[in-house]
Write an enzyme that holds these catalytic residues in place. Sequence first.
Site, PDB file in Angstrom:
ATOM      1  N   LYS A 146       0.846  -1.191   0.000  1.00 18.27           N
ATOM      2  CA  LYS A 146       0.000   0.000   0.000  1.00 18.27           C
ATOM      3  C   LYS A 146       0.885   1.246   0.000  1.00 18.27           C
ATOM      4  CE  LYS A 146      -3.889   1.783   2.820  1.00 18.27           C
ATOM      5  NZ  LYS A 146      -4.744   1.430   3.985  1.00 18.27           N
ATOM      6  N   SER A 201      -9.494   1.273   3.215  1.00 15.33           N
ATOM      7  CA  SER A 201      -8.718   2.148   2.356  1.00 15.33           C
ATOM      8  C   SER A 201      -7.680   1.384   1.529  1.00 15.33           C
ATOM      9  CB  SER A 201      -7.993   3.195   3.209  1.00 15.33           C
ATOM     10  OG  SER A 201      -7.089   2.595   4.122  1.00 15.33           O
ATOM     11  N   SER A 215      -9.650  -1.207   7.276  1.00 15.58           N
ATOM     12  CA  SER A 215      -9.102  -1.146   5.920  1.00 15.58           C
ATOM     13  C   SER A 215      -8.422  -2.421   5.469  1.00 15.58           C
ATOM     14  CB  SER A 215      -8.103   0.013   5.824  1.00 15.58           C
ATOM     15  OG  SER A 215      -8.754   1.242   6.041  1.00 15.58           O
TER      16      SER A 215
END
Length: 603
Positions: free
Chosen positions: A83, A157, A181
């Site tokens: 990420k 997310s 997330s």
Amino acid sequence: MPPSSPSRIGWTVADWRAAYRSGALKLNDVYETAPAADGDTAWIARIDSARLRTQLEQLEHRLAAVGGDLSRLPLYGVPFAAKDNIDAANWPTTAACPGFSYTAHEDATTVRRLREAGAILIGKTNLDQFATGLVGTRSPYGAVSNAFRREYISGGSSAGSASVVARGLVPFSLGTDTAGSGRVPAAFNNIVGLKPTRGWLSTNGVVPACRTLDCVSVFALTVEDAEEIATIAGGYDASDPYSRTFPLTPSKTAPLRLAVPSSLEFFGDAQAAKAFSEAVEGWRSLGAEITPIDFSPFAQLATLLYEGPWVAERYTVAESLLEHNPEALHPVLRSILATATRFNAVDTFRYEYRRAALARRINDALERFTALLVPTTPTIYTTAEVMDDPVRLNSRLGTYTNFTNLADLSALALPANFRDDGLPAGITLIAPAWQDRTLAELGKRWQQRVSLPLGATGRALSAVVKETKASAPASTVRLAVVGAHLTGMPLNHQLTSRDAVFVERSRTASTYQLYALANTTPPKPGLVKAMTTGAPIEVELWDVPLDRFGSFVAEIPAPLGIGSLELEDGRVVKGFICEPIGLQGARDITSFGGWRAYLTSLQ
């Protein structure tokens, strides 16, 4: 043998290992692992030839340092993604905000540990800006679509990290999880999302969302892979002030008692309600005792995350941009952070007292259960629906996730089944801190039971390479220990003082019985071959130096001794056995599945 698919789409870590060790795959082939990133909003940055060359050169040096032994680099050549709020040396870190972007000088601790194990980073993935959101639409790099139906959201997310795993482009990826997330996008994309206990995986080198609550999470196609990656990437890190040492916590897999909320909210989504009801029945078929519990403390704690001063903690990260370049921020994030300044120091302490009280109630409620079983999300939305109502719908998705880090819990998101509309439905197992191993064991049993295709690849779970465990080096004896010699137990020093090396946790074949022996100090179990029915018993495997094995055996008191044990995967190793005379006055504890679980029951 390695899988035959030339595209390598949907390979697990075991598949990659098998391909390298058989010679069917060469290291340079990793560059072709995923298609070009053009138009693929899951990626923010993809590997180029220079970054690949650097990593391959580093990997060659690492392999040479271990004498060319691939088994010493468990992730040799395995590609992964991270990420883009997690640093990787010489890669940009954007947190999905170009105005915030910088080039990292060092790897985040988790990335460094994975690369030291041989893994190759092939890209940085898209996210809800500054990891604030559960939808995957709050990014200037574009919304990330659901892997099954493009009109639906991927969840956030960690949207990109989940997408690239679900589509089989990498076998695992790193995300982060503050409010869910690492779990919501796993549910929406039919993959595994491991949200570890806070502090197990270091957040050094991670752009914070809420620094006191953040976790680095793991996405994978299988629970086995997620657990292995977390184990490699995890561990105490002195550079992270919130890092903690994994304690020697007993597993709680037997007897299997699952709590479920006594009242469930699906916001009118009948398909989601049906999918969860079917999952509950699936756990019953695995022998679980299902008990409804009051969910109100969980719900009350969940509301604090965005209604309390933890929004101000998010504000600290983007404060400079808000003051000097607010247009650089996504408009939804800007509106959320604008509420942060209404809290003062007194408010912060009041909310913290409330958080602590609710967390105590939650942990007390879970004490008598193996885990809490919840739907990962109450529903799913299209991208258009979220764009029209971005805050309210996002908030709904956190119904069963927002409280977890506030209460210091561990969690594992699992694929459950498919809805009638073809979208995946997910469930999450939640337990107190440091029950990560317990959740992984349950997750493996569940994944074998439902046997769903891996992510959106269409590849069957049964097609995954089954690894043959390495045998003990010639200069050692592989020994299975079952009781007082387990890690953290009173007699473990008899192994470590002889430089024995821990290999793995395993279980015996299902033909053994375990007894708590009478009048032994320290307390010890006795393992015997079953005359009628038995069960798999948890053991640890240790490699004991051959020249010190004799002195170890000499310390073993009657009625115990060393014999040959069969493991559940068919291997035969040396292990502790008990003479029949030792069972006089002993208690049959086979149903607990292991010594640790039995000791836990006594507490």
